[in-house]
Design a protein around this motif. Structure first.
Motif, PDB file in Angstrom:
ATOM      1  N   ARG A   2       0.819  -1.217   0.000  1.00 45.91           N
ATOM      2  CA  ARG A   2       0.000   0.000   0.000  1.00 45.91           C
ATOM      3  C   ARG A   2       0.851   1.264   0.000  1.00 45.91           C
ATOM      4  NH1 ARG A   2      -3.844  -3.474   2.609  1.00 45.91           N
ATOM      5  NH2 ARG A   2      -2.908  -3.317   4.684  1.00 45.91           N
ATOM      6  N   THR A   3       2.096   1.161   0.468  1.00 47.28           N
ATOM      7  CA  THR A   3       2.994   2.322   0.429  1.00 47.28           C
ATOM      8  C   THR A   3       4.182   2.076  -0.505  1.00 47.28           C
ATOM      9  OG1 THR A   3       4.116   1.469   2.406  1.00 47.28           O
ATOM     10  CG2 THR A   3       2.397   3.112   2.753  1.00 47.28           C
ATOM     11  N   LEU A   4       4.050   1.077  -1.385  1.00 47.67           N
ATOM     12  CA  LEU A   4       5.103   0.731  -2.349  1.00 47.67           C
ATOM     13  C   LEU A   4       6.450   0.490  -1.658  1.00 47.67           C
ATOM     14  CD1 LEU A   4       4.319   3.162  -5.320  1.00 47.67           C
ATOM     15  CD2 LEU A   4       3.655   0.769  -5.045  1.00 47.67           C
ATOM     16  N   THR A   5       6.409  -0.175  -0.526  1.00 47.08           N
ATOM     17  CA  THR A   5       7.622  -0.480   0.224  1.00 47.08           C
ATOM     18  C   THR A   5       8.146  -1.851  -0.178  1.00 47.08           C
ATOM     19  OG1 THR A   5       6.824   0.811   2.104  1.00 47.08           O
ATOM     20  CG2 THR A   5       8.595  -0.766   2.538  1.00 47.08           C
ATOM     21  N   PRO A   6       9.404  -1.949  -0.613  1.00 47.61           N
ATOM     22  CA  PRO A   6       9.958  -3.262  -0.976  1.00 47.61           C
ATOM     23  C   PRO A   6      10.104  -4.149   0.259  1.00 47.61           C
ATOM     24  CG  PRO A   6      11.666  -1.578  -1.027  1.00 47.61           C
ATOM     25  CD  PRO A   6      10.374  -0.859  -0.800  1.00 47.61           C
ATOM     26  N   VAL A   7       9.936  -5.453   0.058  1.00 47.17           N
ATOM     27  CA  VAL A   7       9.986  -6.387   1.188  1.00 47.17           C
ATOM     28  C   VAL A   7      10.939  -7.546   0.901  1.00 47.17           C
ATOM     29  CG1 VAL A   7       7.639  -5.897   1.984  1.00 47.17           C
ATOM     30  CG2 VAL A   7       7.997  -7.722   0.325  1.00 47.17           C
ATOM     31  N   THR A   8      11.522  -8.052   1.975  1.00 44.94           N
ATOM     32  CA  THR A   8      12.200  -9.349   1.968  1.00 44.94           C
ATOM     33  C   THR A   8      11.423 -10.240   2.922  1.00 44.94           C
ATOM     34  OG1 THR A   8      14.374  -8.377   1.538  1.00 44.94           O
ATOM     35  CG2 THR A   8      14.334 -10.583   2.489  1.00 44.94           C
ATOM     36  N   LEU A   9      10.971 -11.381   2.452  1.00 46.12           N
ATOM     37  CA  LEU A   9      10.172 -12.296   3.270  1.00 46.12           C
ATOM     38  C   LEU A   9      10.894 -13.636   3.406  1.00 46.12           C
ATOM     39  CD1 LEU A   9       6.631 -11.717   1.685  1.00 46.12           C
ATOM     40  CD2 LEU A   9       7.561 -10.625   3.732  1.00 46.12           C
ATOM     41  N   ILE A  10      11.137 -14.042   4.638  1.00 43.97           N
ATOM     42  CA  ILE A  10      11.702 -15.366   4.927  1.00 43.97           C
ATOM     43  C   ILE A  10      10.602 -16.152   5.617  1.00 43.97           C
ATOM     44  CG2 ILE A  10      13.634 -16.621   5.943  1.00 43.97           C
ATOM     45  CD1 ILE A  10      14.514 -14.434   3.981  1.00 43.97           C
ATOM     46  N   LEU A  11       9.947 -17.026   4.888  1.00 42.31           N
ATOM     47  CA  LEU A  11       8.738 -17.676   5.383  1.00 42.31           C
ATOM     48  C   LEU A  11       8.954 -19.170   5.610  1.00 42.31           C
ATOM     49  CD1 LEU A  11       6.196 -15.940   2.988  1.00 42.31           C
ATOM     50  CD2 LEU A  11       7.031 -15.159   5.208  1.00 42.31           C
ATOM     51  N   GLY A  12       8.155 -19.712   6.477  1.00 39.84           N
ATOM     52  CA  GLY A  12       8.236 -21.155   6.735  1.00 39.84           C
ATOM     53  C   GLY A  12       7.717 -21.947   5.556  1.00 39.84           C
ATOM     54  N   GLY A  13       7.901 -23.224   5.615  1.00 45.92           N
ATOM     55  CA  GLY A  13       7.422 -24.117   4.565  1.00 45.92           C
ATOM     56  C   GLY A  13       7.690 -25.544   4.974  1.00 45.92           C
ATOM     57  N   LYS A  14       7.150 -26.480   4.234  1.00 49.06           N
ATOM     58  CA  LYS A  14       7.370 -27.892   4.561  1.00 49.06           C
ATOM     59  C   LYS A  14       8.635 -28.360   3.860  1.00 49.06           C
ATOM     60  CE  LYS A  14       4.207 -30.694   5.662  1.00 49.06           C
ATOM     61  NZ  LYS A  14       4.423 -30.521   7.125  1.00 49.06           N
ATOM     62  N   ASN A  15       9.728 -28.378   4.611  1.00 49.02           N
ATOM     63  CA  ASN A  15      11.031 -28.723   4.043  1.00 49.02           C
ATOM     64  C   ASN A  15      11.190 -30.241   3.942  1.00 49.02           C
ATOM     65  OD1 ASN A  15      11.697 -25.929   4.221  1.00 49.02           O
ATOM     66  ND2 ASN A  15      12.280 -26.220   6.358  1.00 49.02           N
ATOM     67  N   PRO A  16      11.243 -30.781   2.713  1.00 54.51           N
ATOM     68  CA  PRO A  16      11.357 -32.232   2.565  1.00 54.51           C
ATOM     69  C   PRO A  16      12.788 -32.719   2.784  1.00 54.51           C
ATOM     70  CG  PRO A  16      11.264 -31.203   0.410  1.00 54.51           C
ATOM     71  CD  PRO A  16      11.130 -30.098   1.421  1.00 54.51           C
ATOM     72  N   CYS A  17      12.910 -33.922   3.287  1.00 58.49           N
ATOM     73  CA  CYS A  17      14.212 -34.561   3.461  1.00 58.49           C
ATOM     74  C   CYS A  17      14.145 -35.952   2.835  1.00 58.49           C
ATOM     75  CB  CYS A  17      14.564 -34.655   4.947  1.00 58.49           C
ATOM     76  SG  CYS A  17      16.163 -35.440   5.273  1.00 58.49           S
ATOM     77  N   TYR A  18      14.801 -36.122   1.698  1.00 58.50           N
ATOM     78  CA  TYR A  18      14.817 -37.406   1.006  1.00 58.50           C
ATOM     79  C   TYR A  18      15.995 -38.243   1.485  1.00 58.50           C
ATOM     80  CZ  TYR A  18      15.497 -40.859  -2.685  1.00 58.50           C
ATOM     81  OH  TYR A  18      15.688 -42.037  -3.367  1.00 58.50           O
ATOM     82  N   VAL A  19      15.717 -39.492   1.847  1.00 59.04           N
ATOM     83  CA  VAL A  19      16.769 -40.413   2.278  1.00 59.04           C
ATOM     84  C   VAL A  19      16.789 -41.600   1.313  1.00 59.04           C
ATOM     85  CG1 VAL A  19      17.684 -41.818   4.146  1.00 59.04           C
ATOM     86  CG2 VAL A  19      16.465 -39.704   4.676  1.00 59.04           C
ATOM     87  N   ASP A  20      17.896 -41.707   0.591  1.00 58.97           N
ATOM     88  CA  ASP A  20      18.064 -42.739  -0.427  1.00 58.97           C
ATOM     89  C   ASP A  20      18.418 -44.074   0.220  1.00 58.97           C
ATOM     90  OD1 ASP A  20      18.135 -43.334  -3.207  1.00 58.97           O
ATOM     91  OD2 ASP A  20      20.307 -43.403  -3.136  1.00 58.97           O
ATOM     92  N   GLN A  21      18.180 -45.158  -0.504  1.00 61.51           N
ATOM     93  CA  GLN A  21      18.573 -46.470   0.047  1.00 61.51           C
ATOM     94  C   GLN A  21      20.090 -46.637   0.069  1.00 61.51           C
ATOM     95  OE1 GLN A  21      17.114 -45.940  -2.955  1.00 61.51           O
ATOM     96  NE2 GLN A  21      16.883 -47.876  -4.089  1.00 61.51           N
ATOM     97  N   HIS A  22      20.781 -45.810  -0.708  1.00 68.58           N
ATOM     98  CA  HIS A  22      22.248 -45.866  -0.727  1.00 68.58           C
ATOM     99  C   HIS A  22      22.807 -44.685   0.056  1.00 68.58           C
ATOM    100  CE1 HIS A  22      21.782 -48.977  -3.703  1.00 68.58           C
ATOM    101  NE2 HIS A  22      21.130 -48.148  -4.517  1.00 68.58           N
ATOM    102  N   CYS A  23      22.890 -44.830   1.357  1.00 63.77           N
ATOM    103  CA  CYS A  23      23.501 -43.795   2.191  1.00 63.77           C
ATOM    104  C   CYS A  23      23.898 -44.416   3.526  1.00 63.77           C
ATOM    105  CB  CYS A  23      22.562 -42.606   2.392  1.00 63.77           C
ATOM    106  SG  CYS A  23      21.258 -42.855   3.585  1.00 63.77           S
ATOM    107  N   ASP A  24      24.711 -43.707   4.266  1.00 62.66           N
ATOM    108  CA  ASP A  24      25.113 -44.145   5.598  1.00 62.66           C
ATOM    109  C   ASP A  24      23.964 -43.809   6.551  1.00 62.66           C
ATOM    110  OD1 ASP A  24      26.110 -44.288   8.204  1.00 62.66           O
ATOM    111  OD2 ASP A  24      28.146 -43.798   7.582  1.00 62.66           O
ATOM    112  N   ILE A  25      23.160 -44.807   6.875  1.00 63.48           N
ATOM    113  CA  ILE A  25      21.943 -44.587   7.649  1.00 63.48           C
ATOM    114  C   ILE A  25      22.237 -43.992   9.024  1.00 63.48           C
ATOM    115  CG2 ILE A  25      20.004 -45.741   8.815  1.00 63.48           C
ATOM    116  CD1 ILE A  25      19.533 -45.447   5.879  1.00 63.48           C
TER     117      ILE A  25
END
Length: 474
Positions: free
Chosen positions: A204-227
């Motif tokens: 409304r006042t043409l003010t630039p913004v930086t937004l750091i927002l939450g989210g659902k961060n996925p974590c993929y674990v492959d069958q080939h890794c050090d468990i």
């Protein structure tokens, strides 16, 4: 919140900025050094405040809050002279007779709102960038972490310039109205709903913004890794600060034949980290308030099957480190960010399925991938979109001064850390420095327009398209 006080602080900061108070390199260095001194001289006070607000262990406060901010400030101190210098444009045919430079100038008075889950880091790291770039700043720490907010409100006037830098104690509902008072830039970290209201108020006042927002961060674990290594790093990232983090892994995607081993490895890690009863551990935190506690508990009770943990004590705002299996995509815990010590598991048949699943969701702040196969991690990095990516570890990419930290799409816009913070709070002004020579050539651009002049200019533009030689004839 006292509105008259807020308006007066903004007026004072505006007057100080317009007087050129923040422009000198020495002033900026002195303020950055004062930030470092404040953290060093009041480490115990910050530990105590975060202990009261989040039951945060001293180790976590010092490492993830204080040291991180101190590193940012020291990095800015060491690089400020270089950052402030005009940046010359590479010379070519079009700039051979002129001087072209880009100057970083401060924006003015900026407003920084830090999230409650990292209340020191998310207020002071952006503040370091704002100071380095030569701005005045008003900080609005979260009302959820009242002791930390009060500490910042009390300490900052003793260390930073009293006209240029201020702290206001505003409620979440007040923030959009504060933003409408008109700042030159707004940086907000927090959840999407609040971020959306902030962005609308700023628009409304043409003010630039930086937004750091939450989210659902996925974590993929492959069958080939050090468990075992993967489990340790995931457990550390998921359950520090009782899972209250913008960058913690939000859910696990893994192959069915990996799930049982990973759950067992995580169970062993939790025993090593927090003992048989995490409630008694001095290394495990609590939920910030009853609202967040109730929200997380309700998601936990209505989703999947508890494989590890699950205990809750309302009076202590305690939720045990919990692992959920048999979770479906439609479960409540998969519909919003968790912001708590609960880690759901979903199974996929292949890395292709994992990539497809991630790309169906809103763009997250972070994507994590664990695999000993570099082709797998490269695919996750290049075929998904997120604010940041990290392979075979978690969270660290958001703590490094050399890497920009920010979101994309639904997880935010803009970034900060190190030089990126300086750039966020600067206007890069393009400057062309010319003399009055060569008017015998530049006269071709003036009316009355002649076909002969146009032909000469068209010919000049074909001489060297790569170097855009036609510019010079103007």
């Amino acid at each position: 919140m006292d509105w008259k006080c807020c308006v007066e602080l903004l007026r004072r900061a505006r007057v100080a900025f317009q007087a050129g108070r923040t422009l000198k390199e020495n002033f900026r260095l002195a303020q950055l050094e004062a930030v470092v001194r404040m953290l060093e001289e009041h480490e115990c006070d910050f530990v105590d405040a975060l202990g009261r607000d989040l039951h945060k262990p001293r180790f976590e406060t010092v490492v993830s809050e204080l040291i991180l901010v101190k590193n940012e400030a020291l990095h800015a101190i060491n690089n400020l002279k270089k950052w402030m210098q005009p940046h010359p444009v590479e010379r070519n045919l079009s700039t051979s007779l002129d001087e072209c430079v880009v100057i970083s100038e401060p924006l003015g008075v900026v407003f920084i709102m830090g999230t409650w889950c990292s209340p020191v880091q998310m207020c002071l790291v952006p503040l370091v960038g704002a100071i380095a770039a030569g701005n005045c700043a008003i900080i609005g720490p979260s009302e959820c972490t009242a002791h930390t907010s009060d500490l910042l409100h009390r300490l900052i006037p003793f260390y930073l310039d009293n006209e240029c830098f201020h702290v206001i104690l505003a409620g979440t509902n007040d923030l959009p109205e504060v933003v409408e008072l008109k700042f030159d830039h707004v940086l907000f970290s927090g959840n999407r709903e609040e971020g959306s209201r902030i962005a609308q108020a700023a628009a409304r006042t043409l003010t630039p913004v930086t937004l750091i927002l939450g989210g659902k961060n996925p974590c993929y674990v492959d069958q080939h890794c050090d468990i075992n290594t993967a489990a340790q790093r995931i457990a550390w990232a998921c359950f520090q600060n009782a899972g209250q983090s913008l960058v913690a892994p939000d859910y696990i995607l893994c192959h069915a034949d990996v799930k049982a081993r990973l759950v067992q490895a995580l169970k062993c890690c939790l025993m090593q980290f927090y003992g048989s009863d995490p409630k008694e551990s001095r290394s495990f935190g609590r939920m910030v308030n009853l609202e967040i506690f109730n929200r997380t508990r309700d998601m936990l009770w209505r989703s999947g099957k508890v494989a590890v943990g699950g205990q809750v004590i309302e009076a202590e705002k305690y939720i045990a480190p919990t692992i959920l299996t048999e979770v479906s995509e439609s479960d409540p815990i998969m519909q919003q960010e968790v912001f708590g010590p609960v880690l759901p598991f979903l199974t996929v048949d292949s890395v292709d399925d994992a990539i497809t699943f991630i790309n169906k969701q809103e763009k997250p702040l972070c994507v994590y991938a664990f695999s000993s196969n570099s082709k797998v991690t490269t695919r996750l990095m290049s075929e998904t979109s997120s604010g940041s990516f990290c392979s075979n570890d978690c969270i660290l990419q958001s703590m490094m001064v050399a890497l920009p930290f920010g979101g994309v799409g639904a997880s935010g816009m803009g970034s900060f850390h190190g030089r990126y913070s300086f750039d966020t709070f600067s206007h890069r002004k393009s400057c062309l420095l010319r003399g009055t020579r060569f008017e015998c050539v530049t006269y071709l651009r003036y009316p009355p327009y002649e076909d002969r002049n146009l032909s000469l200019m068209a010919w000049a533009s074909t001489l060297s398209q790569k170097s855009q030689g036609w510019c010079q004839i103007l």
